[in-house]
Design a protein around this motif. Structure first.
Motif, PDB file in Angstrom:
ATOM      1  N   THR A  23       0.844  -1.181   0.000  1.00 42.54           N
ATOM      2  CA  THR A  23       0.000   0.000   0.000  1.00 42.54           C
ATOM      3  C   THR A  23       0.885   1.238   0.000  1.00 42.54           C
ATOM      4  OG1 THR A  23      -1.686  -1.177   1.245  1.00 42.54           O
ATOM      5  CG2 THR A  23      -1.844   1.205   1.221  1.00 42.54           C
ATOM      6  N   THR A  24       0.505   2.205  -0.815  1.00 43.19           N
ATOM      7  CA  THR A  24       1.242   3.461  -0.879  1.00 43.19           C
ATOM      8  C   THR A  24       0.261   4.596  -1.125  1.00 43.19           C
ATOM      9  OG1 THR A  24       3.134   4.588  -1.907  1.00 43.19           O
ATOM     10  CG2 THR A  24       1.690   3.335  -3.369  1.00 43.19           C
ATOM     11  N   ARG A  25       0.752   5.817  -1.090  1.00 42.01           N
ATOM     12  CA  ARG A  25      -0.096   6.977  -1.364  1.00 42.01           C
ATOM     13  C   ARG A  25       0.251   7.497  -2.747  1.00 42.01           C
ATOM     14  NH1 ARG A  25      -2.906   9.422   2.435  1.00 42.01           N
ATOM     15  NH2 ARG A  25      -2.397  11.523   1.756  1.00 42.01           N
ATOM     16  N   SER A  26      -0.763   7.917  -3.505  1.00 36.72           N
ATOM     17  CA  SER A  26      -0.566   8.339  -4.884  1.00 36.72           C
ATOM     18  C   SER A  26      -1.697   9.252  -5.330  1.00 36.72           C
ATOM     19  CB  SER A  26      -0.509   7.108  -5.789  1.00 36.72           C
ATOM     20  OG  SER A  26      -0.412   7.480  -7.142  1.00 36.72           O
ATOM     21  N   THR A  27      -1.497   9.902  -6.459  1.00 37.62           N
ATOM     22  CA  THR A  27      -2.557  10.679  -7.089  1.00 37.62           C
ATOM     23  C   THR A  27      -3.224   9.866  -8.186  1.00 37.62           C
ATOM     24  OG1 THR A  27      -0.987  11.652  -8.642  1.00 37.62           O
ATOM     25  CG2 THR A  27      -1.440  12.878  -6.606  1.00 37.62           C
ATOM     26  N   TRP A  28      -2.732   8.647  -8.460  1.00 37.34           N
ATOM     27  CA  TRP A  28      -3.270   7.780  -9.499  1.00 37.34           C
ATOM     28  C   TRP A  28      -4.603   7.169  -9.064  1.00 37.34           C
ATOM     29  CZ3 TRP A  28      -4.575   2.617  -9.629  1.00 37.34           C
ATOM     30  CH2 TRP A  28      -4.842   2.080 -10.886  1.00 37.34           C
ATOM     31  N   GLY A  29      -5.564   7.092  -9.941  1.00 35.48           N
ATOM     32  CA  GLY A  29      -6.821   6.388  -9.700  1.00 35.48           C
ATOM     33  C   GLY A  29      -7.672   6.991  -8.598  1.00 35.48           C
TER      34      GLY A  29
END
Length: 74
Positions: A23-29
């Motif tokens: 699990t990571t943090r992203s702006t994707w999806g």
């Protein structure tokens, strides 16, 4: 920061080619989406160090033919 300028930053799950996930943090999806990788550090030669030259009469053969006169080894 200006409002409504930056994309939402949320948690997603990344699935590697071998099936493992993290699990990571992203702006994707969208929040909770799963990003399935086609190429990742566990499989790609750029990270594993395992390079195989597979060429049947293509660019590598053309290079070897062109520069064989200057003593390069095949």
């Amino acid at each position: 920061m200006k409002k409504d300028l930056h994309p939402e930053y949320h948690e997603i799950t990344v699935q590697m080619t071998d099936g493992s996930t993290f699990t990571t943090r992203s702006t994707w999806g969208n929040p909770g989406d799963t990003l399935k990788l086609d190429i990742d550090p566990t499989a790609h030669p750029a990270w594993t160090g395992v390079h195989r030259l597979m060429d049947s009469g293509g660019q590598l053969a053309k290079f070897n033919k062109r520069f064989s006169a200057i003593g390069l080894k095949n």
